[in-house]
Write an enzyme that holds these catalytic residues in place. Sequence first.
Site, short mmCIF file in Angstrom:
data_model
loop_
_atom_site.label_atom_id
_atom_site.label_comp_id
_atom_site.label_asym_id
_atom_site.label_seq_id
_atom_site.Cartn_x
_atom_site.Cartn_y
_atom_site.Cartn_z
N HIS A 156 -24.22 0.98 -5.74
CA HIS A 156 -24.12 -0.02 -4.65
C HIS A 156 -22.66 -0.38 -4.41
CE1 HIS A 156 -28.49 -0.57 -5.07
NE2 HIS A 156 -28.20 -0.40 -6.36
N SER A 277 2.72 4.77 9.25
CA SER A 277 2.35 4.06 10.47
C SER A 277 3.58 3.96 11.36
CB SER A 277 1.85 2.65 10.11
OG SER A 277 2.01 1.78 11.21
N LYS A 283 2.86 1.21 5.29
CA LYS A 283 1.60 1.95 5.22
C LYS A 283 1.75 3.37 4.65
CE LYS A 283 -1.90 0.76 6.27
NZ LYS A 283 -2.56 0.74 7.57
N GLU A 290 -9.35 11.21 6.06
CA GLU A 290 -10.15 10.58 7.12
C GLU A 290 -10.62 11.63 8.14
OE1 GLU A 290 -8.27 6.89 8.69
OE2 GLU A 290 -7.08 7.04 6.86
#
Length: 460
Positions: A156, A277, A283, A290
């Site tokens: 979970h 970024s 970043k 992704e």
Amino acid sequence: MTPLWSGRFDTAPDAAAFEFGASFQFDRRLFEDDVTGSVAWARALATAGVLSRDEARQIEQALTEILERGRSDPSFVDGSDEDVHSFVERLVVERLGDIGRRLHTGRSRNEQVSVDLRLYLMRRIPPLQRDIARVAAALAAQASLSGDALMPAFTHFRPAQPVLVAHFFLAHVAPLRRDHERLAAARAEADALPLGSGAVAGTSYPIDVEALARHLGFSRVVANSIDASSDRDFAASFLYACAITMVHLSRLAEDLIILCGDEYRFFELSDALSTGSSMMPQKKNPDPLELVRGKSGRAIGHLIALLTTMKGLPSGYNKDLQEDKQGVFDAEDTLAGCVAVVRSVVGSLTLNRDRAESAASGLLLATDVADYLVGRGVPFRRAHEVVGGLVRKLAAESRDFGSLSLDEWHAASDRFDTDIVSRVTARVSVGAKRTPQSTAPAAVEARLAEVRQWLAGVVG
Ligand code: ARG
């Protein structure tokens, strides 16, 4: 361009409709297989006495020359032909005239496109399997490198129980091995010769299809000519194998995105495989992972698209089936691109052992505390309740098991003894596991050895 079927019609085809129906821009990828199939067909026609040996030899020579031209210069495989089959036949006829016009005797494009796609998949699946095994090898190498390091396993998406980091990496090897097998099954399904099926009813020439199958590297011949002309199950099976492999790569990507992220930082992504970024200087983004996660949608889409195309078709070939190829090619390219990038990312990960191990202790040892009581005769359900009460108290006080005094342990249950402190650690928890699929160090070592053996067999 005059289509192969122009004799039947009074007028030239409507240009836009012809363009709409043409597949050469994408089925040119089957060029090599189309030539291979045609060479074998010419020989089979000669064996059947339909072509003379000399005619077959001339056709084979012309096809070989066409293949070499196409291989050395991919731009050669181009033109306004309707499809790759028309293209290859046109070139043979241009070179040999009437002899070339005999090549299509007893054969249909319906079976030709099937034989081409089957040959294509049979030769393209093994490299994909090898690439998948290489991702598994990178995961196995990380498993080795991590030694006896610990991390939490999640259920979970809450920390659940301590495991070896190696166990986590091997958890991602297991589905990739199933994918490897699924691709082998898809290849085995493609491995049936459809030639001899004609357009739908079979062929009237005495073609030795068993010999033709052997010549082309097929281990069997299809069972029914009507089915053969519309069967794309093998393509759907390939798409399924690709889609589920992409699902697995996506889940691995998701794990790494989270576990390399600032909140966990169990692993560090290499700078070379991260992106920055344009606005936020701090970043370090996992864009390649992704994209792998994102591209799984394409692969799943191709499977659904083909099944949807297939489901309403009446028996025999229908042009709808032409829609199979772009999905197959894109699924292959997508998977090949993703396995390459995932392999690099996995290979370049570094473990932050302290971060991973410190997240592997604390209240997630609760099951081990309950097992301790079970070892002292307490029924598990009762032990669960006792430890649940302890966890409630500790969580409210922001403490964990290590901070409990013996009195506090005893207050919970008189079965707790002084050894409870040394018995409740992440390492003891991991070492206490007893089954071969568990995270027990000896079990993980044995699985890793078995994975290495498998890898030696499939990638060498
Ligand atoms: N381009 C077609 C396909 O991909 C080849 C078979 C064409 N057959 C036909 N009868 N139009 O399916």
